[in-house]
Every structure is written in structure tokens, then in C-alpha cells.
Design a protein around this motif. Structure first.
Motif, PDB file in Angstrom:
ATOM      1  N   CYS A 727      45.352  39.623  86.718  1.00 31.52           N
ATOM      2  CA  CYS A 727      46.368  38.399  86.497  1.00 31.52           C
ATOM      3  C   CYS A 727      45.650  37.319  87.304  1.00 31.52           C
ATOM      4  N   GLU A 728      45.799  37.416  88.547  1.00 36.56           N
ATOM      5  CA  GLU A 728      45.173  36.385  89.463  1.00 36.56           C
ATOM      6  C   GLU A 728      43.713  35.754  88.869  1.00 36.56           C
ATOM      7  N   ALA A 729      42.918  36.762  88.485  1.00 27.02           N
ATOM      8  CA  ALA A 729      41.377  36.397  88.248  1.00 27.02           C
ATOM      9  C   ALA A 729      41.468  35.506  86.821  1.00 27.02           C
ATOM     10  N   ALA A 730      42.467  36.126  85.838  1.00 28.45           N
ATOM     11  CA  ALA A 730      42.753  35.245  84.896  1.00 28.45           C
ATOM     12  C   ALA A 730      43.220  33.871  85.087  1.00 28.45           C
ATOM     13  N   GLU A 731      44.314  33.775  86.084  1.00 30.94           N
ATOM     14  CA  GLU A 731      44.841  32.563  86.223  1.00 30.94           C
ATOM     15  C   GLU A 731      43.701  31.563  86.852  1.00 30.94           C
ATOM     16  N   ALA A 732      43.091  32.109  87.736  1.00 32.60           N
ATOM     17  CA  ALA A 732      41.804  31.424  88.559  1.00 32.60           C
ATOM     18  C   ALA A 732      40.775  30.891  87.473  1.00 32.60           C
ATOM     19  N   MET A 733      40.411  31.771  86.269  1.00 29.65           N
ATOM     20  CA  MET A 733      39.465  31.144  85.424  1.00 29.65           C
ATOM     21  C   MET A 733      40.282  29.960  84.686  1.00 29.65           C
ATOM     22  N   ALA A 876      34.968  13.003  70.623  1.00 27.95           N
ATOM     23  CA  ALA A 876      36.340  13.351  70.564  1.00 27.95           C
ATOM     24  C   ALA A 876      36.601  14.874  69.620  1.00 27.95           C
ATOM     25  N   GLU A 877      35.731  14.819  68.566  1.00 27.54           N
ATOM     26  CA  GLU A 877      35.809  16.272  67.564  1.00 27.54           C
ATOM     27  C   GLU A 877      35.107  17.546  68.633  1.00 27.54           C
ATOM     28  N   VAL A 878      34.307  17.202  69.301  1.00 27.06           N
ATOM     29  CA  VAL A 878      33.728  18.170  70.210  1.00 27.06           C
ATOM     30  C   VAL A 878      34.801  18.800  71.262  1.00 27.06           C
ATOM     31  N   THR A 879      35.536  17.627  71.701  1.00 27.72           N
ATOM     32  CA  THR A 879      36.727  18.036  72.801  1.00 27.72           C
ATOM     33  C   THR A 879      37.745  18.701  71.870  1.00 27.72           C
ATOM     34  N   SER A 880      38.023  18.408  70.882  1.00 28.26           N
ATOM     35  CA  SER A 880      39.020  19.406  70.220  1.00 28.26           C
ATOM     36  C   SER A 880      38.627  20.559  69.856  1.00 28.26           C
ATOM     37  N   ALA A 881      37.200  20.781  69.329  1.00 28.48           N
ATOM     38  CA  ALA A 881      36.753  21.934  69.245  1.00 28.48           C
ATOM     39  C   ALA A 881      36.730  22.898  70.563  1.00 28.48           C
ATOM     40  N   LEU A 882      36.354  22.170  71.647  1.00 24.57           N
ATOM     41  CA  LEU A 882      36.377  22.971  72.889  1.00 24.57           C
ATOM     42  C   LEU A 882      37.697  23.493  73.138  1.00 24.57           C
ATOM     43  N   LYS A 883      38.913  22.740  73.130  1.00 22.23           N
ATOM     44  CA  LYS A 883      40.242  23.101  73.251  1.00 22.23           C
ATOM     45  C   LYS A 883      40.688  24.224  72.596  1.00 22.23           C
ATOM     46  N   ALA A 884      40.156  24.141  71.176  1.00 25.46           N
ATOM     47  CA  ALA A 884      40.529  25.405  70.227  1.00 25.46           C
ATOM     48  C   ALA A 884      39.874  26.722  70.890  1.00 25.46           C
ATOM     49  N   LYS A 885      38.637  26.631  71.093  1.00 20.15           N
ATOM     50  CA  LYS A 885      37.847  27.760  71.641  1.00 20.15           C
ATOM     51  C   LYS A 885      38.618  28.317  72.955  1.00 20.15           C
ATOM     52  N   ILE A 886      39.013  27.417  74.093  1.00 21.63           N
ATOM     53  CA  ILE A 886      39.838  27.863  74.963  1.00 21.63           C
ATOM     54  C   ILE A 886      41.021  28.444  74.843  1.00 21.63           C
ATOM     55  N   GLU A 887      42.003  28.020  74.056  1.00 20.29           N
ATOM     56  CA  GLU A 887      42.876  28.653  73.392  1.00 20.29           C
ATOM     57  C   GLU A 887      42.738  30.022  72.945  1.00 20.29           C
ATOM     58  N   GLN A 888      41.664  30.162  72.134  1.00 21.45           N
ATOM     59  CA  GLN A 888      41.268  31.622  71.516  1.00 21.45           C
ATOM     60  C   GLN A 888      41.054  32.621  72.823  1.00 21.45           C
ATOM     61  N   LYS A 890      42.188  32.276  75.833  1.00 22.76           N
ATOM     62  CA  LYS A 890      43.225  32.538  76.490  1.00 22.76           C
ATOM     63  C   LYS A 890      44.207  33.779  75.727  1.00 22.76           C
ATOM     64  N   ALA A 891      44.141  33.615  74.195  1.00 24.25           N
ATOM     65  CA  ALA A 891      44.902  34.670  73.446  1.00 24.25           C
ATOM     66  C   ALA A 891      44.237  36.057  73.627  1.00 24.25           C
ATOM     67  N   ARG A 892      42.940  35.987  73.512  1.00 24.33           N
ATOM     68  CA  ARG A 892      42.249  37.530  73.781  1.00 24.33           C
ATOM     69  C   ARG A 892      42.630  37.743  75.169  1.00 24.33           C
ATOM     70  N   GLN A 893      42.416  37.303  76.286  1.00 26.74           N
ATOM     71  CA  GLN A 893      42.785  38.011  77.377  1.00 26.74           C
ATOM     72  C   GLN A 893      44.286  37.944  77.827  1.00 26.74           C
ATOM     73  N   GLY A 894      45.088  37.335  76.974  1.00 27.59           N
ATOM     74  CA  GLY A 894      46.592  37.612  77.190  1.00 27.59           C
ATOM     75  C   GLY A 894      47.142  36.761  78.221  1.00 27.59           C
ATOM     76  N   ILE A 895      46.443  35.802  78.259  1.00 31.19           N
ATOM     77  CA  ILE A 895      47.258  34.615  79.465  1.00 31.19           C
ATOM     78  C   ILE A 895      48.110  33.501  78.833  1.00 31.19           C
TER      79      ILE A 895
END
Length: 898
Positions: A727-733, A876-888, A890-895
């Protein structure tokens, strides 16, 4: 020659036996044999010279001339046959050794046959033991032919007399040695002897020597045994003289009871290996830590300890010793939770009972109840082992000793226990050789009749089988009263089992007492009957004693017993004279008369020791107390006056004896009470020991459970620490990704400021950059709506190019997320956009990626009008795509999102 023959015939036989000419000796042997055959009995004078000098037969048996030797052995056989037991006992020490060493191995068939017959006669006349003692040393002879001839003689001995008459144990002990001999004839004779033993002993012979044979020899012997397994047990062909005399004295077959006895004797009795084996000391072989291992909390250690004990106890015969601790441990194992331990303990009990036999009886009460209680197990292997243990206990004891626990177990609530106990009782009734007593028959019948009303068919059939087997032992007539009240169906079932039952015991009526004993018992019974009539005999007997005697009562220390009590007592005292007992009886029988008065002076001597326990009822004793005591005291004065020394000694001795007897009775009662207390204490101690052992086992089990729980808790804690670390490693990531996103936002903001088309145009705010759709919805941000189709196509082309690049690289955040592919980087000596040193007309990385190469300053100036706005929108479009990728991610790692 004529003179020599005439002279030789005139010589006495002893002289001719020792003559130097072999023909003279040969003729003497022939004449001696004829004389012995003509004798009327064994006391004839013809035997006397050879009994006085038995050494003559040693020379005859070991004669140097083979022809004379043959006649000499024949003469010896005639001497033994007609000379009786004395001819055997006086000559065997001289003749057996030469018979074995020189005659049995002779090349002449007649000599060998006569030598063997002489040996058989030596056994017939006396006992086999001394003959075997002289034969066995020949098995160590240097000449193989002597060993082979001796083995053949032993085979003939056991073939003729059998293993019941001749003890096979000494021969079985030395039998392995001939099997390892180098000469094949010796090995062949050893095989013949072993086969002969197998005819008589069957499997009982194997433990004595089987382990010393080689595997190949065992295989060969098994093949020989298989050939004779189907043969019946052989019968004795020759009998000892003592056996012949016993058979001659036996009644003919038609006599009373003789036919039944002959039928019983005709049944071959199986020889037990226990009778052949030597006792072995097994207590010294038991490991010192056996009891500790037996009390271990791990079932594997307990089972291993019992397996080692089984290997030690599994011997044919065990030397008696103190097996109390071992027996208590085995009884404790009957309550073990593991059935493997229970099975192994039952096997140990079986071999211990078989090895000890009669000495095992003192341990029976400790083991039988736990074994029967464990019969509730349904697994066949466990129930079979428990049944075999019970059978061994029964063989070591008797039906009467095992009956109490057996009948008690038949009342158990568990039907499995009832069934196992019922089967054990049937086996006991079939194999017992002693018929149960009448009270035991009644108890067995009552218990079996209760089984007839059980709900289980197996128990009902078992009850009928028990009654049918008992009927087979006792007879139909004797069992009639016990079957009253049963219906015809049950009686028919019992009768079926009665007809098919096979038992070894038969109830025989007790013989009637002889008439002489009955006549001797009659007067005693009459005397007791007269003595029981106390009031009728005391009253007339007291009056004459008062008038005949007059003396004080000083010497009598006790007044509990009166003359009337002594007269009424049927049993004499230990110190009363034999003649003194007759006087009161004589006085009592006639009643008040002259005979009574003549018996009065002799009464004190007869009634000197009055027993304290022979007190009559109260009314007769009180009615005659004064006169009886006076009569007894008056009798002492004349007796003391006549013989002062001898007459006065009995009364003090009698009074002292009564006191001593009372004290002795008290001591006996105290002893019985103490013995009972000691027995109770022993039982209580045994119970406490059992409870302590149970508590130890429970404690060990609790310790084991606690250890297991502690290990489980530690494992959970380790998993928790690992989860926290992950969990700590995931939070650091996540934090690292946030920082990278902020950096990208700042880079986009800088790029937007640099690439603005006019100075007056407002710059997009941080909220506008964070809004994914705001820049597309806002149509008036730059003064004109963004509905240019060419710009939309360019954005779509860039997005598709970016997606292809992500798929090809596999990770958009490579390099520890240190630099994104979309972040500006120096091209052709120009500084990065993030450093703030890039000019307004400098091309951005996004335009370079779109064009596929660097542009000149003229191209940059040409694209300044619309290219800056387009680059900003693409970022701006690239930033939005990057945020979506980050959310995905997080969802896979359960964070969870902060």
C-alpha cells in the motif's frame, strides 16, 4: 577243532562273550538270544549274569567282527525285550554310544535294523529323555555318515512314539545345524526329520528353528510341507511299557463312561508352540523412554512406541515379570483417539497374553473392560484386532474369569459393543474345555434371552446362537428350564444353532459318593440334628451336675459360654480332647438318667475351650445360666484334688485360648478391612494415574493447538505487513504520478503562453486546462468559434498517432516517469520549453512531431497565426488522455483516489 568246540560250549556265557575267537563270541551271542527268549519272566536267573556285569554288552555291540557284531546286537535286543526295565537302566550307559557310532552307520542292513530296534526298546522300557541325551552329541561327530545315521534314528523315534511321548524341544534346538552341513546326505536326513516334525506339530515347529534357515531352504521345506498338509495327524505306533500297562488297566469299551473317554482320547490334540518354546526375558529389551513416547501428544510417536513393543513381545513364550506399567499403558491406549494406535495396542495385548498364558491372569481385569468398551469402532480392522486380543485373554484365563465383564458388556447401550461382546462369548463357549457351572449357565441364559428381544437382527440371532451353544454343552434336558417362556419361533432358532454348534466341552454328571462315605456321614448328621434341639437337651442335663459337684467358680475368667452352649455346638474346639467330645453327646442323647450323671465328671475336660461364637439363643441360655455354671465349677474340685498338676492345666489354658481366639478374630477382621482398603486405594491410585495421564494428554493437545494458533497469527501479521508495504509503495507511486501530472500541466501552461497568436489574447487558466471538455465547449475564448474542419482533422490525426505510439512502446510512462514523450525537449541547440527560454517564434515539439522534422524560421512565422492555438488544444487533449490512463492504472492496482 573238536576239542576246541567242546571246550567252548562248556564255558559259561559271560566267558564266551569275552573270548578272543570271534566264532566263539558269535556262538555265545546266538545261545544267549535263545536263552532269553525261553525265559518265563524277567526275573529268570538267565538275566542275572548280564545284569551284574553290564559291560559285557559293550563288547558285544562294539565287536570287531561284523558278523559277530550283528549277532551281538540281536542278542541285546532279545535281552531288552524279555529282561524288563532293569535290563534297560543298567546297560544303556554302556551300549548307546557304540550303537550310535558303530552300528547305526554300518554297511550291513541287519546290523542297522537291530541297532535301531535296540534304541527303540531302550525308549520303550523307560523314558525317552536319557536316550535323546546320548543321541544328540552324535550330531557333532566328525564323520558325516554318523550324523546322517543319527538323524535317521531320531526320525524313526518320533515316527514310532510321536511328539507327545518324546519331547521334541531338544532336537528342534539343534536341527538348524545339520541343515548347514556340507554333506548332502546329512541335509537330506535333516529334511526328513523336519518333515516328520511337521506331521506332528504343523506350524508350531517353525518358531523354534525356521529363522535360522536360508531362504532357499525355507522355500524347499515349504514345498515339502505342502505335500503332507492334507494328511491327517499321525498316531502313535509304539507305546512305552508304562502306557501299555495303563491301557491294560483301562476298562473295556462297554464299561460305564469308557466309550465316551475313548472317543475323546481318539481326537488328536493339537500341540501348541507355547509348550515347545523356552521363556524369553522381554522386559530388559524394552526401551527406557517407552512410557514417555507412549504418553506423547503426537499419535505417530505413540504408534512407533507400540510397534517397537510389539516386536519385542512377539515371541512364543515370555518369561514372567512385572508388566503392570506396560499393561496400564496398553489399557490407556484403548481410549486413544487414533484408531491406528488402538489397533497396535490390541496387537500388543494379544502377543503378551499368548506369551504369558497363565501369569497373564492377574492383568485380565485391567484390560478386558477397556477392550470391550472400544468395540464400538465400526472399522473392520480395528474390531478384528480387538477380537483377537480378547480371544488371547480368554486362552490365558478361563470362561469363569472372563464371564463377569462379558455379561456386563452385553448390557451396553451401544449396539456395536453388544455385537462384538456377543461374538466373543460364542467363541469362548465353542473353545472352552470346561463346562460352565449351573449359576454361570443361568447368567448366560438370562443375558442371551435379553438379546432375543433386541431390535437388531444380528443381536437376536446372536442370542439364539449363545443359547444353542450352551445347550450343546449342557444338553437339551439341562437347558429346558432356562428356555421356559420363549415362543416356538425362538426355540426353533435355538434348536438350529444347537444342531450346528461345535464345542469342545461336555457337561458330565458328578460321580456319586461311595457308600462308605455316606455311612460315615450319617452319624455326624444325626449328631448335629440332636445337638440342634437345645432346650430339650439342656434342661434335664443341668440338674444332675448340680448335685454331683460342688466347687467355687474362681478359675473361670469368662462367663459368656455355658455347658449348655457347648453341648449344643456341633463343631469341636481346637483344644478339646477327642474322648471329651463323646461324653456330652452320650449324656445328651439318653436324657435325664443314670448315664447323664456318669458323664458329668468328664465334662470340664471336654469343654475346656468354650468358643465365643457358639452362643445359643437368649431364652435357653438365661434359663440355665446359674445351674450350668455351678455344674461346671463343681466338676473342677474333685478333678483338682485327684491329679493336681494335669487336671488344673486345661482350664487356665482354655480361658486364655478363648481370649486369644477373640483377638485373633478381631485381627483377622482388621486384616480383611485393611486389605479391602488397600485394594480400594490401589484402584483409586490407578484411577488417579489414568486421570493424570488424560490431563497430560489434554495439556499436550492444548499446547499444540496454542502453538498452531500462534504460528497462524504470525503468518497473518506477516501478510498484513506485506500488504501495508504494498500500500505504501502504491501511495508513493500515486504521489509520483501526481507530481508528473503537475509537471506536465506546468509544461503545457508554459507552452500555451509561448505559442499565443497575439499578445492581447487571454491565456487559458488552470481550471480551463483541467477541464477536459471546456476548451472544446468554449467557442468565444479566442474571439472566433473553433469549428474549423481542418483543425479537427489535424487533432484526430494527432490523437491516432499518439495512440499508435503508446501501443508500440507498451508504456507511456517509461523511464521512471521522468520525461513524457509529450514533454518539450531541446531540438537543434534550442533550450527546453519548461526552462522558459524558448521564444515566441520557436517551434514546439508537438509541431515538430506533426511535421516529421524541424522547420525553418519562415515556416514557424507562417504557422504562428493558427499553429499556437492548435498546439495548445492538442496538449489539452493529451493531458486528458493521460489522466484517463492514470485513473485506469489506479483502478487496476486497487488504489483509491485521495
Amino acid at each position: 577243532m573238536a576239542e576246541q568246540e567242546e571246550d567252548f560250549s562248556s564255558l559259561p556265557l559271560p566267558d564266551r562273550f569275552q573270548h578272543k575267537i570271534w566264532k566263539v563270541r558269535k556262538a555265545a551271542y546266538e545261545d544267549a538270544a535263545k536263552q532269553f527268549e525261553a525265559t518265563p519272566d524277567e526275573n529268570d536267573p538267565a538275566f542275572r549274569p548280564f545284569l551284574q556285569d553290564p559291560g559285557l554288552w559293550k563288547g558285544a555291540v562294539a565287536d570287531s567282527n561284523v558278523a559277530a557284531q550283528q549277532d551281538g546286537i540281536a542278542a541285546l535286543c532279545s535281552f531288552l525285550k524279555y529282561g524288563g526295565r532293569e535290563s534297560c537302566t543298567r546297560t544303556r550307559s554302556y551300549t548307546l554310544t557304540p550303537l550310535v557310532e558303530k552300528c547305526l552307520s554300518s554297511t550291513r542292513a541287519a546290523t542297522k535294523a537291530s541297532a535301531l530296534e535296540a534304541i527303540l526298546l531302550y525308549i520303550e522300557l523307560d523314558t525317552p529323555g536319557p536316550i535323546l541325551e546320548d543321541l544328540l552329541p552324535a550330531l557333532s561327530n566328525k564323520q558325516p555318515k554318523v550324523i546322517a545315521a543319527t538323524l535317521a534314528a531320531l526320525t524313526a523315534i518320533f515316527h514310532n512314539y510321536g511328539c507327545k511321548t518324546v519331547d521334541p524341544k531338544p532336537v528342534l534346538k539343534v536341527l538348524p545345524k545339520p541343515f548347514s552341513h556340507a554333506d548332502k546326505n546329512v541335509r537330506a536326513e535333516a529334511t526328513n526329520l523336519a518333515v516328520e516334525f511337521y506331521r506332528w506339530l504343523r506350524e508350531a515347529m517353525k518358531p523354534m528353528f525356521w529363522g535360522d534357515l536360508k531362504p532357499t531352504q525355507q522355500t524347499e521345506m515349504e514345498a515339502q510341507f505342502d505335500k503332507i498338509k492334507s494328511e491327517p495327524t499321525p498316531k502313535q505306533e509304539r507305546f512305552l511299557r508304562s502306557q501299555q500297562a495303563a491301557m491294560a488297566r483301562a476298562p473295556p469299551p462297554g464299561a460305564d463312561g469308557a466309550e465316551d473317554e475313548n472317543e475323546l482320547d481318539a481326537e488328536p490334540e493339537e500341540i501348541d508352540v507355547y509348550d515347545l518354546a523356552e521363556p524369553q526375558d522381554v522386559l530388559s529389551k524394552i526401551a527406557p523412554d517407552f512410557h514417555d513416547r507412549l504418553g506423547s501428544s503426537k499419535w505417530k510417536e505413540r504408534k512407533d512406541a507400540l510397534e517397537g513393543l510389539f516386536g519385542i513381545l512377539n515371541v512364543p513364550k515370555i518369561k514372567d515379570g512385572d508388566f503392570n506399567e506396560i499393561v496400564r499403558g496398553l489399557a490407556k491406549c484403548m481410549k486413544d483417539a487414533n484408531i491406528a494406535v488402538v489397533t497396535q495396542a490390541a496387537q500388543c495385548i494379544e502377543v503378551l497374553a499368548k506369551g504369558l498364558r497363565k501369569p497373564f491372569g492377574k492383568y485380565r481385569s485391567v484390560l478386558m473392560s477397556p477392550i470391550m468398551e472400544r468395540l464400538k469402532e465400526k472399522k473392520a480392522s480395528v474390531s478384528d484386532a480387538l477380537g483377537a486380543a480378547l480371544d488371547a485373554v480368554f486362552i490365558a484365563t478361563s470362561l469363569s474369569e472372563c464371564l463377569e465383564e462379558t455379561l456386563e458388556s452385553l448390557k451396553h447401550k451401544n449396539p456395536q459393543v453388544k455385537e462384538g461382546t456377543m461374538k466373543f462369548l460364542v467363541r469362548c463357549l465353542r473353545t472352552t474345555r470346561e463346562a460352565p457351572a449351573k449359576p454361570e449357565v443361568a447368567s448366560i441364559s438370562e443375558a442371551a434371552k435379553k438379546l432375543l428381544s433386541e431390535s437388531s437382527e444380528v443381536l437376536r440371532s446372536g442370542g439364539a446362537e449363545v443359547l444353542g451353544t450352551v445347550m450343546k454343552i449342557m444338553g437339551e434336558r439341562a437347558m429346558g428350564p432356562y428356555l421356559e417362556g420363549l415362543d416356538e419361533i425362538r426355540k426353533t432358532k435355538i434348536k438350529e444353532y444347537f444342531e450346528t454348534a461345535e464345542v469342545k466341552a461336555k457337561d458330565k454328571p458328578k460321580p456319586k459318593p461311595p457308600p462308605a462315605a455316606a455311612q460315615r456321614a450319617a452319624p455326624a448328621g444325626g449328631t448335629r440334628k440332636v445337638a440342634t434341639k437345645k432346650p430339650a437337651t439342656k434342661k434335664p442335663a443341668a440338674a444332675p451336675s448340680i448335685y454331683a459337684q460342688e466347687a467355687p467358680l474362681a478359675p473361670q475368667p469368662t462367663s459368656r459360654s455355658t455347658p449348655g452352649t457347648k453341648l449344643a455346638a456341633p463343631k469341636p474346639s481346637g483344644l478339646a480332647a477327642p474322648g471329651g467330645l463323646k461324653a456330652p453327646l452320650k449324656r445328651t442323647l439318653p436324657g435325664p438318667g443314670g448315664a447323664a450323671s456318669t458323664a458329668s465328671p468328664r465334662r470340664p475336660v471336654a469343654q475346656a475351650p468354650p468358643p465365643a461364637d457358639d452362643e445359643p439363643p437368649a431364652p435357653p441360655r438365661l434359663g440355665l445360666a446359674g445351674r450350668g455354671l455351678a455344674g461346671r465349677s463343681l466338676a473342677k474340685a474333685p478333678a483338682a484334688a485327684a491329679p493336681p498338676a494335669s487336671s488344673m492345666s486345661p482350664p487356665p489354658a482354655s480361658g486364655l485360648t478363648a481370649v486369644e481366639r477373640a483377638e485373633l478374630e478381631e485381627l483377622r477382621l482388621d486384616k480383611d478391612r485393611l486389605l479391602r482398603q488397600a485394594d480400594d486405594f490401589r484402584q483409586e491410585r490407578s484411577r488417579f494415574n489414568s486421570e493424570v495421564q488424560e490431563l497430560k494428554n489434554q495439556n499436550a493437545q492444548l499446547i499444540e493447538d496454542h502453538t498452531r494458533d500462534v504460528l497462524s497469527i504470525k503468518a497473518k501479521e506477516t501478510q498484513l505487513v506485506r500488504a501495508r508495504s504494498d500500500c505504501e509503495a502504491a501511495e508513493a507511486m500515486c504521489g509520483q504520478l501526481r507530481r508528473e501530472m503537475e509537471r506536465l500541466k506546468r509544461a503545457l501552461t508554459s507552452a500555451e503562453r509561448v505559442n499565443s497568436p497575439t499578445v492581447g489574447l487571454p491565456s487559458p487558466s488552470r481550471d480551463a486546462m483541467g477541464d477536459e471538455g471546456g476548451i472544446y465547449r468554449d467557442t468565444g475564448m479566442y474571439g472566433a468559434p473553433h469549428d474549423n474542419r481542418a483543425g479537427m482533422r489535424a487533432r484526430m490525426s494527432y490523437t491516432s498517432t499518439l495512440s499508435e505510439e503508446k501501443e508500440n512502446t507498451g508504456d507511456a510512462f517509461a523511464g521512471q516517469y521522468g520525461r513524457s514523450k509529450l514533454s518539450p525537449e531541446p531540438r537543434n541547440g534550442r533550450t527546453s520549453a519548461a526552462s522558459g527560454s524558448v521564444g515566441r517564434n520557436s517551434p514546439t515539439p508537438y509541431t515538430s512531431a506533426r511535421s516529421g522534422g524541424q522547420k525553418s524560421s519562415t515556416d514557424s512565422a507562417r504557422d504562428d497565426g493558427n499553429g499556437g492555438v492548435e498546439s495548445w488544444k492538442r496538449a489539452a487533449e493529451v493531458t486528458s488522455a493521460l489522466k484517463a490512463k492514470i485513473e485506469q492504472m489506479k483502478a487496476r492496482q486497487g488504489i483509491s483516489r485521495p
